[in-house]
Design a protein around this motif. Structure first.
Motif, PDB file in Angstrom:
ATOM      1  N   LEU A 155     -20.397  -2.185 -25.563  1.00  0.00           N
ATOM      2  CA  LEU A 155     -20.341  -1.009 -26.420  1.00  0.00           C
ATOM      3  C   LEU A 155     -21.730  -0.530 -26.813  1.00  0.00           C
ATOM      4  N   LEU A 156     -22.525  -1.403 -27.391  1.00  0.00           N
ATOM      5  CA  LEU A 156     -23.862  -1.041 -27.857  1.00  0.00           C
ATOM      6  C   LEU A 156     -24.860  -1.865 -27.056  1.00  0.00           C
ATOM      7  N   ARG A 157     -24.989  -1.529 -25.789  1.00  0.00           N
ATOM      8  CA  ARG A 157     -25.772  -2.343 -24.873  1.00  0.00           C
ATOM      9  C   ARG A 157     -27.261  -2.246 -25.189  1.00  0.00           C
ATOM     10  N   PRO A 158     -28.024  -3.273 -24.870  1.00  0.00           N
ATOM     11  CA  PRO A 158     -29.477  -3.223 -25.108  1.00  0.00           C
ATOM     12  C   PRO A 158     -30.119  -2.105 -24.304  1.00  0.00           C
ATOM     13  N   LEU A 159     -31.062  -1.423 -24.915  1.00  0.00           N
ATOM     14  CA  LEU A 159     -31.749  -0.332 -24.237  1.00  0.00           C
ATOM     15  C   LEU A 159     -32.848  -0.876 -23.330  1.00  0.00           C
ATOM     16  N   PRO A 160     -33.115  -0.204 -22.223  1.00  0.00           N
ATOM     17  CA  PRO A 160     -34.252  -0.624 -21.386  1.00  0.00           C
ATOM     18  C   PRO A 160     -35.557  -0.424 -22.138  1.00  0.00           C
ATOM     19  N   PRO A 161     -36.530  -1.308 -21.954  1.00  0.00           N
ATOM     20  CA  PRO A 161     -37.790  -1.172 -22.713  1.00  0.00           C
ATOM     21  C   PRO A 161     -38.591   0.058 -22.317  1.00  0.00           C
ATOM     22  N   GLY A 217     -18.432  -1.244 -40.372  1.00  0.00           N
ATOM     23  CA  GLY A 217     -17.722  -2.436 -39.939  1.00  0.00           C
ATOM     24  C   GLY A 217     -16.845  -2.188 -38.734  1.00  0.00           C
ATOM     25  N   LEU A 218     -15.889  -3.098 -38.527  1.00  0.00           N
ATOM     26  CA  LEU A 218     -15.079  -3.081 -37.318  1.00  0.00           C
ATOM     27  C   LEU A 218     -14.140  -1.880 -37.250  1.00  0.00           C
ATOM     28  N   ALA A 219     -13.756  -1.301 -38.385  1.00  0.00           N
ATOM     29  CA  ALA A 219     -12.824  -0.183 -38.368  1.00  0.00           C
ATOM     30  C   ALA A 219     -13.407   1.050 -37.699  1.00  0.00           C
ATOM     31  N   ALA A 220     -14.725   1.155 -37.625  1.00  0.00           N
ATOM     32  CA  ALA A 220     -15.369   2.343 -37.050  1.00  0.00           C
ATOM     33  C   ALA A 220     -15.644   2.207 -35.563  1.00  0.00           C
ATOM     34  N   LEU A 221     -15.266   1.097 -34.941  1.00  0.00           N
ATOM     35  CA  LEU A 221     -15.628   0.866 -33.549  1.00  0.00           C
ATOM     36  C   LEU A 221     -14.986   1.856 -32.600  1.00  0.00           C
ATOM     37  N   GLY A 222     -13.771   2.315 -32.911  1.00  0.00           N
ATOM     38  CA  GLY A 222     -13.099   3.268 -32.031  1.00  0.00           C
ATOM     39  C   GLY A 222     -13.871   4.557 -31.890  1.00  0.00           C
ATOM     40  N   ALA A 223     -14.357   5.105 -33.005  1.00  0.00           N
ATOM     41  CA  ALA A 223     -15.146   6.336 -32.953  1.00  0.00           C
ATOM     42  C   ALA A 223     -16.474   6.105 -32.247  1.00  0.00           C
TER      43      ALA A 223
END
Length: 355
Positions: A82-88, A133-139
């Motif tokens: 979901l929130l993958r690390p960005l390339p440097p 928190g976890l409730a906002a993950l869908g958006a």
């Protein structure tokens, strides 16, 4: 069969304590020594049942620890997707980003960020979902998934924003149907009807020009010879709160020369307070970092995070996302100009003499 095996694995740590407990109860009921009065007998009985109880507690604790470890592994895998690390580095830009979640044990919350290199320039999004928190993950998933496609497909930044708005709208409608299936449509009393996302879209071109579309998000800081916040006119309303207007004013907000950087953040950074109610002074921390020595983007992120945790005593009330983008491209103006190809400026070989 699989459920049976799962239950067997869960109850396996309790097998030995349960066996000891059965032996202790059997001894208490059948052994004549257990019914004798005396201090030694009472001590022995207490020691047996204490050992059994301790074993049961440790077995339960071991099982819960194993399950917690598995849950954390799944959460970490979800974060990478979901929130993958960005390339440097992206097209000559140095990039670093990180997030602090207010939910204990969660690495992902209601903040989002992404940066991708496209034929139109390096495009960046940073946003904040209402709530945390976890409730906002869908958006978060809906907006990031749409951005990763639209950033490459849409030639204009306004087209990217409209794609994000449509993706969020679909997500909210689906949530409303799940929460109120009897209604079969949008319900204004549904929690999803009050959900919105602040978004800042940036496009950094090869010449350092930075284009921006801002939907209710904090403007970034420009880090150059000094720290100054980039403010460029009125912002659009957050996504999901109101429909987007017919015309989207794309701002050419700043030009980022080589060596300068942009510091992007969500409002959880500047809204953080200490025990006395004082707000976190983000600009002061950035000023101090610039005056001491040139700080790489990743080190600057780490320094701001550490200062933020010190200020709040580790008690955050909102998710915080930070991103630094520094222009490390070579300045073409500093290059030595090439020799002209004009024939009049070429060195000619002397004509041979007729001696």
């Amino acid at each position: 069969m699989l459920r049976t095996r799962a239950w067997v694995r869960r109850l396996a740590p309790l097998a030995l304590p349960a066996l000891w407990g059965g032996v202790a109860v059997l001894w208490k009921l059948t052994c004549p020594l257990a019914h004798q009065e005396g201090t030694a007998t009472r001590i022995a009985t207490s020691a047996v049942f204490f050992t059994v109880g301790t074993g049961l507690v440790l077995g339960l604790r071991r099982g819960l620890a194993r399950e917690l470890k598995q849950v954390r592994a799944v959460a970490q895998a979800a974060q990478q997707v979901l929130l993958r690390p960005l390339p440097p580095r992206l097209e000559g830009l140095s990039v670093a980003a990180a997030q602090l979640s207010v939910a204990r044990g969660a690495a992902v919350g209601g903040d989002l960020y992404e940066a991708v290199a496209t034929p139109h320039g390096v495009r960046i999004v940073i946003g904040d979902v209402r709530g945390h928190g976890l409730a906002a993950l869908g958006a978060v998933a809906a907006v990031l998934g749409s951005f990763r496609e639209a950033a490459h497909d849409e030639p204009e930044l306004g087209g990217v924003l409209r794609r994000l708005d449509r993706a969020l709208g679909r997500h909210l409608r689906e949530r409303a149907r799940e929460e109120h299936p009897a209604v079969g449509g949008w319900d204004p009393d549904s929690p999803s009807a009050e959900e919105f996302v602040t978004v800042l879209l940036l496009e950094i071109r090869r010449d350092g020009a930075v284009l921006a579309l801002n939907c209710g998000h904090p403007w970034p800081y420009r880090l150059g010879s000094r720290t100054e916040q980039v403010v460029d006119g009125e912002t659009l309303p957050p996504l999901g709160a109101f429909p987007l207007p017919d015309e989207l004013p794309v701002h050419r907000c700043v030009t980022l020369p080589p060596g300068e950087a942009l510091f992007l953040h969500t409002d959880g950074a500047e809204d953080a307070r200490d025990a006395s109610g004082r707000f976190f002074r983000l600009q002061d921390v950035l000023d101090q970092a610039l005056h001491e020595a040139p700080v790489p983007p990743a080190a600057l992120i780490h320094r701001v995070h550490a200062a933020l945790l010190r200020h709040t005593g580790g008690r955050l009330t909102d998710d915080v996302a930070l991103m630094v983008v520094r222009n490390d491209r070579r300045d073409d103006r500093s290059r030595v100009p090439a020799q002209s190809a004009d024939p009049g400026l070429r060195r000619t070989r002397p004509a041979p003499s007729n001696r």
